[in-house]
Design a protein around this motif. Structure first.
Motif, PDB file in Angstrom:
ATOM      1  N   LYS A   1       0.824  -1.204   0.000  1.00 43.28           N
ATOM      2  CA  LYS A   1       0.000   0.000   0.000  1.00 43.28           C
ATOM      3  C   LYS A   1       0.860   1.255   0.000  1.00 43.28           C
ATOM      4  N   GLN A   2       1.919   1.271   0.781  1.00 44.61           N
ATOM      5  CA  GLN A   2       2.810   2.435   0.795  1.00 44.61           C
ATOM      6  C   GLN A   2       3.433   2.659  -0.586  1.00 44.61           C
ATOM      7  N   VAL A   3       3.898   1.579  -1.196  1.00 40.62           N
ATOM      8  CA  VAL A   3       4.560   1.691  -2.494  1.00 40.62           C
ATOM      9  C   VAL A   3       3.594   2.205  -3.555  1.00 40.62           C
ATOM     10  N   GLU A   4       2.336   1.855  -3.427  1.00 42.52           N
ATOM     11  CA  GLU A   4       1.338   2.301  -4.409  1.00 42.52           C
ATOM     12  C   GLU A   4       1.167   3.812  -4.429  1.00 42.52           C
ATOM     13  N   PHE A   5       1.519   4.487  -3.341  1.00 37.59           N
ATOM     14  CA  PHE A   5       1.451   5.952  -3.350  1.00 37.59           C
ATOM     15  C   PHE A   5       2.531   6.558  -4.245  1.00 37.59           C
ATOM     16  N   GLY A   6       3.568   5.798  -4.558  1.00 36.69           N
ATOM     17  CA  GLY A   6       4.728   6.323  -5.270  1.00 36.69           C
ATOM     18  C   GLY A   6       5.803   6.717  -4.275  1.00 36.69           C
ATOM     19  N   PRO A   7       6.919   7.250  -4.744  1.00 37.87           N
ATOM     20  CA  PRO A   7       7.997   7.666  -3.836  1.00 37.87           C
ATOM     21  C   PRO A   7       7.493   8.679  -2.807  1.00 37.87           C
ATOM     22  N   ARG A   8       7.769   8.407  -1.540  1.00 35.55           N
ATOM     23  CA  ARG A   8       7.266   9.244  -0.439  1.00 35.55           C
ATOM     24  C   ARG A   8       8.330  10.271  -0.049  1.00 35.55           C
TER      25      ARG A   8
ATOM     26  N   PRO B   1       9.576  14.014   0.868  1.00 34.65           N
ATOM     27  CA  PRO B   1       8.992  15.231   1.439  1.00 34.65           C
ATOM     28  C   PRO B   1       8.741  16.314   0.388  1.00 34.65           C
ATOM     29  N   ASN B   2       7.667  17.070   0.608  1.00 35.37           N
ATOM     30  CA  ASN B   2       7.239  18.158  -0.276  1.00 35.37           C
ATOM     31  C   ASN B   2       6.590  17.652  -1.568  1.00 35.37           C
ATOM     32  N   THR B   3       6.105  16.408  -1.583  1.00 34.26           N
ATOM     33  CA  THR B   3       5.412  15.885  -2.751  1.00 34.26           C
ATOM     34  C   THR B   3       3.998  15.462  -2.377  1.00 34.26           C
ATOM     35  N   GLU B   4       3.136  15.336  -3.367  1.00 30.37           N
ATOM     36  CA  GLU B   4       1.761  14.905  -3.115  1.00 30.37           C
ATOM     37  C   GLU B   4       1.704  13.466  -2.608  1.00 30.37           C
ATOM     38  N   ALA B   5       2.574  12.608  -3.125  1.00 33.19           N
ATOM     39  CA  ALA B   5       2.589  11.217  -2.675  1.00 33.19           C
ATOM     40  C   ALA B   5       2.945  11.138  -1.197  1.00 33.19           C
ATOM     41  N   HIS B   6       3.871  11.947  -0.775  1.00 37.06           N
ATOM     42  CA  HIS B   6       4.283  12.005   0.629  1.00 37.06           C
ATOM     43  C   HIS B   6       3.104  12.421   1.507  1.00 37.06           C
ATOM     44  N   GLU B   7       2.392  13.433   1.105  1.00 32.75           N
ATOM     45  CA  GLU B   7       1.254  13.931   1.874  1.00 32.75           C
ATOM     46  C   GLU B   7       0.144  12.885   1.940  1.00 32.75           C
ATOM     47  N   ALA B   8      -0.134  12.229   0.807  1.00 26.78           N
ATOM     48  CA  ALA B   8      -1.202  11.228   0.780  1.00 26.78           C
ATOM     49  C   ALA B   8      -0.861  10.030   1.654  1.00 26.78           C
TER      50      ALA B   8
ATOM     51  N   ALA C   1       1.160  10.022   4.246  1.00 24.69           N
ATOM     52  CA  ALA C   1       1.117  10.453   5.650  1.00 24.69           C
ATOM     53  C   ALA C   1      -0.307  10.390   6.191  1.00 24.69           C
ATOM     54  N   GLN C   2      -1.263  10.830   5.386  1.00 22.93           N
ATOM     55  CA  GLN C   2      -2.661  10.799   5.825  1.00 22.93           C
ATOM     56  C   GLN C   2      -3.139   9.367   6.012  1.00 22.93           C
ATOM     57  N   TRP C   3      -2.750   8.489   5.089  1.00 23.06           N
ATOM     58  CA  TRP C   3      -3.149   7.080   5.208  1.00 23.06           C
ATOM     59  C   TRP C   3      -2.533   6.434   6.448  1.00 23.06           C
ATOM     60  N   LEU C   4      -1.244   6.671   6.680  1.00 21.19           N
ATOM     61  CA  LEU C   4      -0.585   6.101   7.850  1.00 21.19           C
ATOM     62  C   LEU C   4      -1.249   6.584   9.140  1.00 21.19           C
ATOM     63  N   THR C   5      -1.558   7.866   9.184  1.00 21.62           N
ATOM     64  CA  THR C   5      -2.191   8.436  10.371  1.00 21.62           C
ATOM     65  C   THR C   5      -3.550   7.794  10.629  1.00 21.62           C
ATOM     66  N   ASN C   6      -4.368   7.741   9.596  1.00 24.56           N
ATOM     67  CA  ASN C   6      -5.711   7.167   9.746  1.00 24.56           C
ATOM     68  C   ASN C   6      -5.651   5.684  10.097  1.00 24.56           C
ATOM     69  N   LYS C   7      -4.724   4.976   9.470  1.00 30.60           N
ATOM     70  CA  LYS C   7      -4.634   3.533   9.712  1.00 30.60           C
ATOM     71  C   LYS C   7      -4.194   3.245  11.139  1.00 30.60           C
ATOM     72  N   MET C   8      -3.229   4.000  11.650  1.00 35.70           N
ATOM     73  CA  MET C   8      -2.788   3.753  13.023  1.00 35.70           C
ATOM     74  C   MET C   8      -3.892   4.089  14.031  1.00 35.70           C
ATOM     75  N   LYS C   9      -4.707   5.079  13.724  1.00 37.49           N
ATOM     76  CA  LYS C   9      -5.865   5.365  14.570  1.00 37.49           C
ATOM     77  C   LYS C   9      -6.840   4.187  14.542  1.00 37.49           C
ATOM     78  N   GLU C  10      -7.079   3.637  13.352  1.00 35.36           N
ATOM     79  CA  GLU C  10      -7.957   2.482  13.223  1.00 35.36           C
ATOM     80  C   GLU C  10      -7.443   1.294  14.040  1.00 35.36           C
ATOM     81  N   LEU C  11      -6.129   1.187  14.152  1.00 31.51           N
ATOM     82  CA  LEU C  11      -5.519   0.079  14.889  1.00 31.51           C
ATOM     83  C   LEU C  11      -5.502   0.322  16.401  1.00 31.51           C
ATOM     84  N   GLY C  12      -6.076   1.440  16.832  1.00 24.54           N
ATOM     85  CA  GLY C  12      -6.262   1.676  18.257  1.00 24.54           C
ATOM     86  C   GLY C  12      -5.269   2.603  18.905  1.00 24.54           C
ATOM     87  N   ALA C  13      -4.431   3.258  18.126  1.00 24.96           N
ATOM     88  CA  ALA C  13      -3.410   4.128  18.698  1.00 24.96           C
ATOM     89  C   ALA C  13      -3.938   5.541  18.922  1.00 24.96           C
ATOM     90  N   ASN C  14      -3.367   6.195  19.921  1.00 25.89           N
ATOM     91  CA  ASN C  14      -3.518   7.633  20.091  1.00 25.89           C
ATOM     92  C   ASN C  14      -2.415   8.259  19.248  1.00 25.89           C
TER      93      ASN C  14
END
Length: 341
Positions: A62-69, A71-78, A80-93
């Motif tokens: 899934k990370q690779v599908e975003f393209g090279p991550r 900094p300062n690129t759209e793939a990096h931003e997208a 980051a949002q997925w990682l944040t949301n996914k870790m919240k789904e997994l129960g993290a603060n």
């Protein structure tokens, strides 16, 4: 990604790091360690969950599908949002630490360190971390025409994150005795490229962990120990004992490698010394005094000491092996659930 410099080049850093750590040994960090050890010894081991390599592989893909991550690129931003949301789904603060750092070429990078806290109310903590960004240059690619292009970073970046996400999947339903912090550091791989004629400059790598070490997400943050996962997914990878880790956390190194051997993964975790690797654990050790270990692929048959894919466009999903992911992930799970260090 990170420079694997020789011992002579690293000697000034080694001496300065040892001085910092020896100063910290007589201060509060040492008493914190003693308190944590006492607390830990009264608690029995817990059943270790089963690490699912298919799940870790999917997180990497899934990370690779975003393209090279980068900094300062759209793939990096997208991503980051997925990682944040996914870790919240997994129960993290989750805390997203945003900041500005200056790269080797004086460009300003907008970074995001993604900090996932499990049982944040607990003072006794373990820190697990990896970097989630990718190399903006393929500076070791055999094709010179491709060296200025960013890489997929399936192993160099995504593999460590994928393993930690699979570990996180268990932490809500099967909590550990200590609280667990998982940090995905940004801008680790923005160091000086080897294919350009640029003088060596210290501290151009690991910009996200440097930022966090100087600006921790929690005042006076401390953990019992830390484990860094970097390039932990390649087929046939072997993990020697990284030398900075041996200097700062030799007991933890031995415990992790002994654990791997005990549960059947001694053919992956080699009881032999690797190189001195400038990686995120260097700055966590240097800036916080938390003893940390780098689990990182080491291949003495290559000039880079890493896999042949390293910093090339071959660092894609084709290099990822589920057997390697299983060996690393199950070992780390065993360490944190058995609670013996």
């Amino acid at each position: 990604m990170k420079n694997n410099l020789n011992f002579l080049i690293k000697m000034p850093l080694i001496l300065s790091f040892l001085a910092i750590i020896s100063m910290g040994a007589g201060c509060g960090n040492q008493s914190n360690r003693k308190a944590n050890v006492q607390k830990k010894e009264t608690l029995p081991p817990l059943p270790t969950p089963e690490f699912n390599a298919d799940s870790a592989y999917a997180y990497i893909q899934k990370q690779v599908e975003f393209g090279p991550r980068v900094p300062n690129t759209e793939a990096h931003e997208a991503c980051a949002q997925w990682l944040t949301n996914k870790m919240k789904e997994l129960g993290a603060n989750v805390v997203v630490q945003e900041g500005k750092v200056t790269a080797f070429d004086n460009s300003v990078l907008s970074i995001k360190n993604i900090i996932a806290q499990f049982q944040p109310e607990k003072n006794d903590r373990i820190l697990l971390f990896a970097h989630w960004d990718t190399r903006p240059f393929a500076d070791h690619d055999p094709d010179p025409a491709k060296r200025n292009h960013p890489i997929d970073g399936a192993n160099d970046g995504a593999s460590g994150v994928g393993v930690l996400m699979e570990i996180a999947r268990h932490l809500k339903s099967h909590p550990t005795h200590p609280g667990i912090d998982i940090i995905f550091f940004d801008a680790e791989d923005y160091g000086i490229p080897d294919h350009l004629d640029i003088p060596y400059k210290q501290d151009t790598w690991c910009l996200g962990s440097q930022y966090w070490g100087k600006n921790p997400h929690k005042k006076d943050y401390y953990a019992r120990y830390g484990i860094l996962l970097d390039m932990v997914g390649a087929k046939g990878a072997r993990f020697h004992q990284e030398r900075y880790s041996l200097q700062w956390a030799s007991g933890l190194v031995d415990h992790i490698w002994d654990t791997a051997a005990r549960i059947g993964y001694g053919n992956y975790f080699i009881f032999d010394k690797g190189g001195y690797i400038t990686d995120d654990h260097v700055y966590v050790n240097k800036l916080t005094g938390i003893q940390t270990v780098d689990i990182i692929e080491y291949d003495p048959t290559n000039n880079s000491s890493f896999g042949k894919y390293w910093h090339t466009h071959n660092d894609n999903m084709d290099v990822i092996g589920k057997e390697t992911l299983k060996a690393v992930g199950q070992t780390v799970l065993e360490v944190i659930y058995q609670n013996q260090y």
